[in-house]
Enzyme design. Structure first.
Site, PDB file in Angstrom:
ATOM      1  N   ASN A  32      47.790  20.323 -71.620  1.00 20.91           N
ATOM      2  CA  ASN A  32      48.179  20.933 -72.584  1.00 20.91           C
ATOM      3  C   ASN A  32      49.554  20.435 -73.315  1.00 20.91           C
ATOM      4  O   ASN A  32      49.966  20.881 -74.335  1.00 20.91           O
ATOM      5  CB  ASN A  32      48.614  22.368 -72.124  1.00 20.91           C
ATOM      6  CG  ASN A  32      47.907  23.252 -72.626  1.00 20.91           C
ATOM      7  OD1 ASN A  32      47.012  23.191 -73.887  1.00 20.91           O
ATOM      8  ND2 ASN A  32      48.077  24.728 -72.166  1.00 20.91           N
TER       9      ASN A  32
ATOM     10  N   LYS B  11      27.124 -11.187 -81.923  1.00 22.73           N
ATOM     11  CA  LYS B  11      27.448 -10.685 -83.308  1.00 22.73           C
ATOM     12  C   LYS B  11      26.378 -11.192 -84.467  1.00 22.73           C
ATOM     13  O   LYS B  11      25.643 -12.033 -83.857  1.00 22.73           O
ATOM     14  CB  LYS B  11      28.671 -11.410 -83.802  1.00 22.73           C
ATOM     15  CG  LYS B  11      29.861 -11.297 -82.672  1.00 22.73           C
ATOM     16  CD  LYS B  11      30.551  -9.820 -82.668  1.00 22.73           C
ATOM     17  CE  LYS B  11      31.756  -9.990 -81.640  1.00 22.73           C
ATOM     18  NZ  LYS B  11      31.937  -8.331 -81.625  1.00 22.73           N
TER      19      LYS B  11
ATOM     20  N   LYS C 187      27.619  -7.473 -85.057  1.00 21.42           N
ATOM     21  CA  LYS C 187      27.252  -6.341 -84.123  1.00 21.42           C
ATOM     22  C   LYS C 187      26.315  -5.273 -84.398  1.00 21.42           C
ATOM     23  O   LYS C 187      25.691  -4.732 -83.809  1.00 21.42           O
ATOM     24  CB  LYS C 187      28.629  -5.710 -83.655  1.00 21.42           C
ATOM     25  CG  LYS C 187      29.523  -5.335 -84.927  1.00 21.42           C
ATOM     26  CD  LYS C 187      30.589  -4.357 -84.217  1.00 21.42           C
ATOM     27  CE  LYS C 187      32.084  -4.899 -84.506  1.00 21.42           C
ATOM     28  NZ  LYS C 187      33.128  -4.048 -83.902  1.00 21.42           N
TER      29      LYS C 187
ATOM     30  N   ASP D 176      27.532  -5.233 -78.297  1.00 25.15           N
ATOM     31  CA  ASP D 176      28.676  -4.435 -78.678  1.00 25.15           C
ATOM     32  C   ASP D 176      28.927  -2.817 -78.493  1.00 25.15           C
ATOM     33  O   ASP D 176      27.788  -2.195 -78.442  1.00 25.15           O
ATOM     34  CB  ASP D 176      28.945  -4.826 -80.435  1.00 25.15           C
ATOM     35  CG  ASP D 176      30.455  -4.751 -80.668  1.00 25.15           C
ATOM     36  OD1 ASP D 176      30.901  -3.596 -81.133  1.00 25.15           O
ATOM     37  OD2 ASP D 176      30.740  -5.760 -80.619  1.00 25.15           O
ATOM     38  N   GLU D 177      30.221  -2.375 -78.532  1.00 25.72           N
ATOM     39  CA  GLU D 177      30.392  -0.997 -78.066  1.00 25.72           C
ATOM     40  C   GLU D 177      29.780  -0.228 -79.266  1.00 25.72           C
ATOM     41  O   GLU D 177      29.266   0.813 -78.752  1.00 25.72           O
ATOM     42  CB  GLU D 177      31.688  -0.830 -77.915  1.00 25.72           C
ATOM     43  CG  GLU D 177      32.793  -0.859 -79.028  1.00 25.72           C
ATOM     44  CD  GLU D 177      33.243  -2.133 -79.385  1.00 25.72           C
ATOM     45  OE1 GLU D 177      33.989  -2.432 -80.258  1.00 25.72           O
ATOM     46  OE2 GLU D 177      32.574  -3.111 -78.609  1.00 25.72           O
TER      47      GLU D 177
ATOM     48  N   HIS E  89      33.538  -0.661 -71.552  1.00 24.92           N
ATOM     49  CA  HIS E  89      34.251  -0.997 -72.704  1.00 24.92           C
ATOM     50  C   HIS E  89      35.124   0.202 -73.107  1.00 24.92           C
ATOM     51  O   HIS E  89      34.727   1.435 -72.706  1.00 24.92           O
ATOM     52  CB  HIS E  89      33.386  -1.108 -73.888  1.00 24.92           C
ATOM     53  CG  HIS E  89      34.056  -1.780 -74.897  1.00 24.92           C
ATOM     54  ND1 HIS E  89      34.611  -1.005 -75.808  1.00 24.92           N
ATOM     55  CD2 HIS E  89      34.086  -2.908 -75.414  1.00 24.92           C
ATOM     56  CE1 HIS E  89      35.282  -1.903 -76.856  1.00 24.92           C
ATOM     57  NE2 HIS E  89      34.887  -3.159 -76.442  1.00 24.92           N
ATOM     58  N   ARG E  90      36.405   0.032 -73.386  1.00 28.60           N
ATOM     59  CA  ARG E  90      37.367   0.964 -73.680  1.00 28.60           C
ATOM     60  C   ARG E  90      37.451   1.323 -75.105  1.00 28.60           C
ATOM     61  O   ARG E  90      38.715   1.667 -75.507  1.00 28.60           O
ATOM     62  CB  ARG E  90      38.687   0.464 -73.135  1.00 28.60           C
ATOM     63  CG  ARG E  90      39.186  -0.927 -73.675  1.00 28.60           C
ATOM     64  CD  ARG E  90      40.692  -1.145 -73.315  1.00 28.60           C
ATOM     65  NE  ARG E  90      40.975  -2.518 -74.125  1.00 28.60           N
ATOM     66  CZ  ARG E  90      42.324  -2.710 -74.001  1.00 28.60           C
ATOM     67  NH1 ARG E  90      43.383  -2.238 -73.218  1.00 28.60           N
ATOM     68  NH2 ARG E  90      42.693  -3.899 -74.412  1.00 28.60           N
TER      69      ARG E  90
ATOM     70  N   SER F  15      39.140  -9.921 -73.891  1.00 32.07           N
ATOM     71  CA  SER F  15      38.171 -10.246 -74.747  1.00 32.07           C
ATOM     72  C   SER F  15      38.876 -10.027 -76.085  1.00 32.07           C
ATOM     73  O   SER F  15      39.881  -9.176 -76.124  1.00 32.07           O
ATOM     74  CB  SER F  15      36.919  -9.550 -74.648  1.00 32.07           C
ATOM     75  OG  SER F  15      36.886  -8.062 -75.304  1.00 32.07           O
TER      76      SER F  15
END
EC number: 4.1.1.39
Length: 444
Positions: A114, A166, A168, A194-195, A285-286, A370
């Site tokens: 919050n 790729k 992607k 790929d994400e 993956h972020r 990466s």
């Protein structure tokens, strides 16, 4: 008379406690706060502690039914940030009882839920947190960890190598599988969805998983090495995500992948439990991290998101590259890379580490470098990240003028040459490019 006086109360009275001795069981947090003009730092710090724990803006009758001293967050130290006019680091201690065991979701809902919209603050950033063993022990941690992963893959003494396929978006499953095969055949350990690749109209997930598995087994048979592809199991619902993970396991592949921020911590931990039970490695993956961590004075620093992932569970996580960036970034990045890999990390402000973190026996996570890396970055990457990392190419493999497989060969030859040179005691910073040129002569 009435039990207490109504009205807005000063947070400082209850939540600013400069003489508090932190306990070994406390969850500690370091916030960078920028108070609104005219708001004293102590009041702002106390407000952060209050609103992220038990406090509210006034005294309520039900306060008498519990022991606030036992449950409240305490701002125990405030220090001005050097070189900034109105910025402070506020240190807050939370009792571990405030967070549900084994739930990163609940821990974040408390600590950063919050308070970031709070009026008295112009900006707020969670810079670091200390997770006490008493709390971290309620988490499973990574499904395998670094050592077990090396044993499963039978790959030692060097960074692991990967490549994101790729373009992607837009390839058919068959052509996608072909690209995977070429990269693995050339010498990479892993290829990666790929994400953004989930299950779109041009390539449904089941078709992709099938053709990729075929590529894996073919390249394994030809090279005699264990290969993997991070099949992205991220989906619109947890049930669908687990269905994809089950299918991956049935195909016999070694690893699946998840986008832990867009997918959410709850989904991530559910998937990790499945991976733990079924011997799947979990690549994380972020995607979306920069929305949260890019602003210098507001949001959450990535080192906190990295710690959260180690608790929520994953065997790999993307963690930036350092290469081509500023020198200062290097220490900061290495700080959270060590927080991911090591058992015990000393407090070191020059690396952005505000607290000593003891993970006890929780397995480590492999950092994945990466984003725009290619063979000429190898000497630097070998030096910075050492052996316990995954070097993840994309265009650096598939952009090779001779094709995907030669690109993969180059990706494999370069780090092996660098590791060998390093082990022979040569200085990679000085001789790195020469090492790679030498190696290239013998590379097909």
């Amino acid at each position: 008379g009435v039990g207490f006086k109504a009205g807005v109360k000063d947070y400082r009275l209850t939540h600013y406690t400069p003489d508090y001795e932190t306990k070994d069981t406390d969850i500690l947090a370091a916030f960078r706060m920028t108070p609104q003009p005219g708001v004293p730092a102590a009041e702002a710090g106390a407000a952060v502690a209050a609103e992220s724990s038990t406090g509210t803006w006034t005294t309520v009758w039900t306060d008498g039914l519990t022991s606030l001293d036992r449950y409240k967050g305490r701002c125990y130290e405030i220090e001005p940030v050097p070189g900034e006019e109105n910025q402070f680091i506020a240190y807050v201690a939370y009792p571990p009882d405030l967070s549900e065991e084994g739930s990163v979701t609940n821990m974040f809902t408390s600590i950063v839920g919050n308070v970031f919209g709070f009026k008295a603050l112009r900006a707020l950033r969670l810079e670091d947190s200390r997770i006490p063993p008493a709390y971290s022990k309620t988490f499973m941690g990574p499904p395998h960890g670094i050592q077990v992963e090396r044993d499963k893959l039978n790959k030692y003494g060097r960074p692991l190598l990967g490549c994101t396929i790729k373009p992607k978006l837009g390839l058919s499953a068959k052509n996608y599988g072909r690209a995977v095969y070429e990269c693995l055949r050339g010498g990479l350990d892993f290829t990666k969805d790929d994400e953004n690749v989930n299950s779109q109209p041009f390539m449904r997930w089941r078709d992709r998983f099938l053709f990729v598995a075929e590529a894996l087994f073919k390249s394994q048979a030809e090279t005699g090495e264990i290969k993997g592809h991070y099949s992205n199991a991220t989906a619109g619902t947890c049930e669908e995500m687990l269905k994809r993970a089950v299918f991956a396991r049935e195909l016999g592949v070694p690893i699946v992948m998840h986008d832990y921020l867009t997918g959410g911590f709850t989904a991530n931990t559910s998937l990790a439990f499945y991976c733990w039970d079924n011997g799947l490695l979990l690549h994380i993956h972020r995607a979306m991290h920069a929305v949260i961590d890019r602003q210098k004075n507001h949001g959450i620093h990535f080192r906190v998101l990295a710690k959260a992932l180690r608790m929520s569970s994953g065997d790999h996580i993307h963690s930036g590259t350092v290469v081509g960036k500023l020198e200062g970034e290097r220490d900061i990045t290495l700080g959270f890379v060590d927080l991911l890999r090591d058992d015990y990390i000393e407090k070191d402000r020059s690396r952005g580490i505000y607290f000593t973190q003891d993970w006890v026996s929780m397995p480590g996570v492999l950092p994945v470098a990466s984003g725009g890396i290619h063979v000429w970055h190898m000497p630097a990457l070998t030096e910075i990240f050492g052996d316990d990392s995954v070097l993840q190419f994309g265009g650096g493999t598939l952009g090779h003028p001779w094709g995907n497989a030669p690109g993969a060969v180059a990706n494999r030859v370069a780090p092996e040459a660098c590791v060998q040179a390093r082990n022979e005691g040569r200085d990679l910073a000085r001789e790195g490019n020469e090492t790679i040129r030498e190696a290239a002569k013998w590379s097909p």
